[in-house]
Design a protein around this motif. Sequence first.
Motif, PDB file in Angstrom:
ATOM      1  N   PRO A 134       0.806  -1.233   0.000  1.00 35.58           N
ATOM      2  CA  PRO A 134       0.000   0.000   0.000  1.00 35.58           C
ATOM      3  C   PRO A 134       0.835   1.276   0.000  1.00 35.58           C
ATOM      4  CG  PRO A 134      -0.036  -1.062   2.167  1.00 35.58           C
ATOM      5  CD  PRO A 134       0.629  -2.018   1.236  1.00 35.58           C
ATOM      6  N   HIS A 135       2.093   1.205   0.488  1.00 39.14           N
ATOM      7  CA  HIS A 135       2.916   2.408   0.583  1.00 39.14           C
ATOM      8  C   HIS A 135       3.698   2.691  -0.698  1.00 39.14           C
ATOM      9  CE1 HIS A 135       5.587  -0.928   1.481  1.00 39.14           C
ATOM     10  NE2 HIS A 135       6.618  -0.131   1.258  1.00 39.14           N
TER      11      HIS A 135
ATOM     12  N   TYR B 238      -1.788   5.013  -5.896  1.00 39.40           N
ATOM     13  CA  TYR B 238      -1.530   3.956  -4.911  1.00 39.40           C
ATOM     14  C   TYR B 238      -2.646   2.907  -4.986  1.00 39.40           C
ATOM     15  CZ  TYR B 238       2.197   6.837  -3.101  1.00 39.40           C
ATOM     16  OH  TYR B 238       3.362   7.568  -2.993  1.00 39.40           O
TER      17      TYR B 238
ATOM     18  N   HIS C 201      -4.829   1.553  -3.158  1.00 39.30           N
ATOM     19  CA  HIS C 201      -6.132   1.645  -2.502  1.00 39.30           C
ATOM     20  C   HIS C 201      -7.205   2.227  -3.413  1.00 39.30           C
ATOM     21  CE1 HIS C 201      -4.666   5.781  -1.776  1.00 39.30           C
ATOM     22  NE2 HIS C 201      -5.950   6.100  -1.785  1.00 39.30           N
ATOM     23  N   ILE C 202      -6.817   2.928  -4.468  1.00 38.11           N
ATOM     24  CA  ILE C 202      -7.824   3.533  -5.355  1.00 38.11           C
ATOM     25  C   ILE C 202      -8.341   2.535  -6.391  1.00 38.11           C
ATOM     26  CG2 ILE C 202      -6.636   5.758  -5.100  1.00 38.11           C
ATOM     27  CD1 ILE C 202      -6.009   5.494  -8.162  1.00 38.11           C
TER      28      ILE C 202
ATOM     29  N   GLN D 202      -6.582  -4.399  -9.207  1.00 38.36           N
ATOM     30  CA  GLN D 202      -5.475  -4.893  -8.391  1.00 38.36           C
ATOM     31  C   GLN D 202      -4.970  -6.246  -8.906  1.00 38.36           C
ATOM     32  OE1 GLN D 202      -5.740  -4.635  -4.108  1.00 38.36           O
ATOM     33  NE2 GLN D 202      -7.271  -3.005  -4.226  1.00 38.36           N
TER      34      GLN D 202
END
Length: 369
Positions: A112-113, A151, A153-154, A160
Amino acid sequence: MHLIVDRQDYGFGARAAAIIGARLTFEAVERRYASYAALKGFSLDIEPGEVVCLLGPSGSGKTTILRIASGIEKPTGGRVLINNIEVAGPNRFVPPERRNVGLMFQDFALFPHLTIRDNVAFGLRERRGEGMNAALAALERVGLARYANAYPHILSGGEQQRVALARALLPRPSVMLMDEPFSGLDVQLRDRLQEETLGLLRETQATSLIVTHAPAEAIRMGDRIAVMHGGRIIQAGNAEELYRNPADLFVARLFSEINEVAFTAKGGVLHTPIGAFPVPELADGDQAVLCIRRRALRVLPAGEGLPGRVLRGKFLGDQALLEVSAQGFAAPLATLVREGEQPEQGAEIGLAVDAASVLIFPAQGRAGV
């Protein structure tokens, strides 16, 4: 996740000249945890560039064999070979980073980072300049280049999944391992991504082993399907072979919705209401299971074929499921008809049976019963 290939000579070549489509061989592989055996003599040979689906229920050992192939786990018996070179066995263990194997998990495991482009480039030793350009090209190939600097999460679940696939394929693995990669997606998206993924695997020519518990997915994607049960392969072949000639009742259930009726053999013959079937391997008094595929039963007008009466019907969209009390059968038989052709409950009908679609298995040793 991708397992990075070192440039030392392990028979697979450096990443820049990776052998696309390596032979992957399992020879009597076993994996034991204390008193529990997850794998019991697993043997399978996968041709270079072949896509094989490993099909079976939870707990059958599917994920364990992927972990052993990738080097995350060691077998307690047997051998794993890539291009006929032992990578796991009694004489040698090649660490994961030196196998040139791509591994894609069920949960995609994106960081995620990190930006999406950094996620894709994670498996490369060179993550600047040329490596980042390659990551961007991989994102372009899966239609997500516009998200390169965003990133994870979107992204939706399907997006994904495509990022994870791009990351796994970017370092050009000779073997690609996928652990139920489509299980968390909705039906329409799953079908589309299966086709897109299969196209990418064909394009890269990587030898692929895909774990699934869904027969339809295995049929759609696999050149061959290897059916697992209890830590072993029960049967392997293409989809048509497994459908037409299942090795046992467990395999038959995976590829067909069937009516199962027990009968007793006499004189090497199974006498049933739909005919007599030779069973020379059974002795007098042995029990056998007569399997009639739902699609092998055809509804006829009353007075024709095997007499029956409709007990109930269930609307299934384009089709309706009928339960029919048929002459000579103690339990109802299920069959399918087109929507709009469904007889009324209680109606007298006839049934025709395609004898060529009937399967018979010994009642003893009924796997999965």
